[in-house]
Scaffold this active site. Structure first.
Site, PDB file in Angstrom:
ATOM      1  N   ASP A   1       3.081  34.692   1.738  1.00 58.08           N
ATOM      2  CA  ASP A   1       3.580  33.414   2.247  1.00 58.08           C
ATOM      3  C   ASP A   1       2.839  32.243   1.618  1.00 58.08           C
ATOM      4  O   ASP A   1       3.445  31.247   1.200  1.00 58.08           O
ATOM      5  CB  ASP A   1       3.432  33.357   3.782  1.00 58.08           C
ATOM      6  CG  ASP A   1       4.390  34.290   4.492  1.00 58.08           C
ATOM      7  OD1 ASP A   1       5.446  34.611   3.925  1.00 58.08           O
ATOM      8  OD2 ASP A   1       4.084  34.698   5.621  1.00 58.08           O
TER       9      ASP A   1
ATOM     10  N   HIS B   1       2.128  42.820  11.395  1.00 59.52           N
ATOM     11  CA  HIS B   1       2.831  43.583  10.350  1.00 59.52           C
ATOM     12  C   HIS B   1       2.330  45.015  10.328  1.00 59.52           C
ATOM     13  O   HIS B   1       2.310  45.658   9.280  1.00 59.52           O
ATOM     14  CB  HIS B   1       2.620  42.949   8.970  1.00 59.52           C
ATOM     15  CG  HIS B   1       2.965  41.508   8.886  1.00 59.52           C
ATOM     16  ND1 HIS B   1       2.026  40.523   9.053  1.00 59.52           N
ATOM     17  CD2 HIS B   1       4.152  40.883   8.683  1.00 59.52           C
ATOM     18  CE1 HIS B   1       2.612  39.341   8.930  1.00 59.52           C
ATOM     19  NE2 HIS B   1       3.903  39.530   8.717  1.00 59.52           N
TER      20      HIS B   1
END
Length: 587
Positions: free
Chosen positions: A111, A224
């Site tokens: 990201d 995650h």
């Protein structure tokens, strides 16, 4: 962990979920090629645009936070994967304007790389663009975080809320002012998470390493499936777990994790967010919230001025939760309170003006409100024996709870045992706090009826409350004709028979329907015939046992597979049989 999914194509899953948001909110548009949700409610010609995003699998983050006074757009990658630079850049091009665009990013390598590069490209193309990184996870301390730093978790949503409301305000602040406030919020956030298991991504193969052991939880697990701070086994009590998590958030002596000082807020307030990681029931999340509130107050003297409890950032269907604390200035609180139009945001609960009025315990309220049987003498020799019988009966019910719960799990919704135990414990507590010299059987029964009403829910609670109230009313009626009445077997039998008739007037249940009436009716009828509690209890047990194999005609058991009836008797009937046997043993 569940490996079953309704959709096993992860790309179709993400696209369909994003598209669905536009059906519920007409101001939203789905840019399919970019996997981006944008809003038409934002005016990019006058106000700074706010964009966030990241991998899918964290819903409602981030796309469900797009809307009026919230994000201008959100860009999604595949599940747990960052969107590409081109996706982000094209979305900036779509919603960005002259005032500029701020990108809010969680601290994950993909990201950060892709959003920062997209920001650079957009700025070079003439659209002023800044980005900030949110890193609120305290489980990754300074030593372990190293150059990468802490991970971004649910605190990111508070950055969204405050920054977006500020950017959309009528004062139309500059891009630098918006970025500065966003950074200030991020710098005052801390979050800790815990989960009972990892999650399975649709479309992926199963691996043994994808889950925890039955008696393990992971403290500090990422969103995650990343490993947490440590695994804990056996499962700790919630009190211990919450205590450990709050210590991670608030202990200033832990130099590895003391990121924000909440000890001296100097006019600031504390905002609390308790976030569902996706698979925790609303009921259990509420219990977590209660424990967090209690310990914040008792151990740290913190009374949150804003509380958010709900599902804000998930890890698919992760069976866990996170706790976020924000040291909030009055400006931050004002923007937290701005109304928004988006699917994902749940407004805060404000602090109560007077919590002390609610501090009286449930048990004390029950006893305080229970009426005394006016006009009835308290000088009865039966009270001590009555209390002894009730104590023994309640003990029998409490001891039988695991068996009753096991039965009800197979043929009902699993709550019969706990409901009966809760009522038995409350009655036992009442007896323990009521000296025999301070009451009489009728007054006891009136009060116990109130205890039952306030502690037992569900169908079994309602039926029990009706019967006990009717029993008390029948005894009161007898007392008016014979004062004081002899509380012997004949009087109790007469009252029990009258109470049964009252109960039968409000329920169609009869013996043979596989309900607690299969134990109650033979008890009452046998008591009337023999005046022997022992004989009546034996008849109740026989009636309860006969429900094995009996077809249910009422209640949720009607919907159960027929073969289940052959495995276990009716749970409610068994519970009453235990109660009656306890009475008989003590009399």
């Amino acid at each position: 962990m569940s490996f079953k999914h309704f959709i096993n194509d992860p790309e179709k899953l993400v696209n369909d979920a994003l598209e669905a948001l536009t059906y519920a909110n007409p101001t939203l548009q789905y840019l399919h090629a970019e996997k981006a949700i944008v809003t038409t409610a934002h005016d990019s010609s006058t106000n700074v645009s706010i964009i966030s995003g990241g991998g899918a699998g964290h819903e409602p983050a981030h796309a469900a936070y797009v809307g009026r006074n919230m994000l201008s757009a959100a860009v999604s990658g595949s599940i747990f994967a960052s969107p590409s630079v081109s996706q982000i850049y094209n979305t900036i091009d779509h919603v960005g304007g002259k005032p500029g665009t701020l990108l809010i990013v969680k601290n994950y390598t993909g990201d950060v790389f892709n959003y920062s590069l997209a920001a650079s490209k957009a700025s070079a193309a003439g659209v002023p663009t800044e980005f900030i990184v949110v890193a609120d996870d305290v489980s990754v301390g300074r030593a372990k975080g190293g150059k990468v730093g802490r991970r971004g978790l649910a605190g990111t949503i508070l950055v969204h809320k405050i920054t977006s409301a500020y950017a959309a305000s009528s004062r139309a602040p500059s891009l630098e002012a918006v970025r500065k406030l966003a950074q200030e919020v991020a710098d005052n956030l801390v979050t800790a998470a815990a989960s009972l298991d990892r999650v399975h991504v649709p479309g992926r193969r199963k691996h043994a390493a994808d889950f925890l052991e039955e008696d393990e939880l992971e403290l500090g697990m990422g969103i995650h499936n990343e490993p947490g701070l440590r695994k804990i086994s056996p499962l700790p009590d919630l009190y211990i777990l919450v205590g450990d998590m709050l210590k991670m958030l608030l202990d200033l002596t832990d130099t590895d994790r003391a990121y924000v000082d909440f000890s001296a807020t100097e006019g600031d307030g504390v905002a609390l967010m308790i976030n569902n990681l996706g698979g925790t029931s609303v009921l259990e999340l509420g219990a977590v919230a209660a424990e967090v509130y209690r310990q914040l107050g008792s151990s740290y003297g913190i009374a949150p001025v804003r509380s958010y409890v709900g599902t804000y950032m998930t890890s698919l269907n992760g069976p866990g939760f996170s706790i976020t604390l924000l040291r909030a200035s009055q400006q931050m609180l004002d923007f937290l309170d701005v109304e928004v139009e988006c699917a994902g945001w749940s407004p805060a609960s404000l602090p109560p003006t007077n919590r002390s009025k609610h501090a009286l315990s449930r048990e004390n309220r029950i006893i305080a409100k229970a009426p005394r049987a006016d006009g009835v003498s308290s000088e009865f020799k039966y009270v001590e024996l009555f209390h002894k019988a009730l104590r023994n009966a309640c003990s029998k019910v409490i001891a039988a709870e695991p068996t009753i719960t096991e039965y009800d799990t197979q043929v009902g919704d699993g709550d019969c045992g706990t409901t009966l135990r809760r009522g038995a414990e409350a009655v036992s507590s009442y007896i323990a706090n009521t000296p025999p010299t301070a009451t009489d059987p009728l007054t006891d029964l009136v009060r116990i009826a109130s205890v039952v009403e306030n502690t037992m829910d569900g169908t079994s609670g309602a039926i029990t409350a009706i019967y006990v109230n009717s029993l008390a009313a029948s005894l009161r009626s007898i007392s008016t004709s014979c004062a004081p009445p002899p509380f012997d077997a004949r009087v109790w039998s007469s009252a029990a028979t009258a109470a049964l008739k009252t109960l039968q007037s409000v329920t169609p249940a009869r013996p043979g329907d596989r309900t607690l009436m299969d134990a109650l009716t033979p008890f009452v009828e046998t008591l009337a015939k023999t005046l022997s509690v022992g004989d009546a209890a034996a008849a109740a047990r026989l009636g309860a046992n006969r429900t094995m194999g009996m077809q249910a005609k009422l209640g949720r058991s009607v919907y159960v597979e027929a073969s289940a009836y052959d495995r276990v008797p009716d749970p409610g009937a068994i519970g009453l049989a235990e109660l009656f046997e306890g009475l008989a043993q003590a009399l």
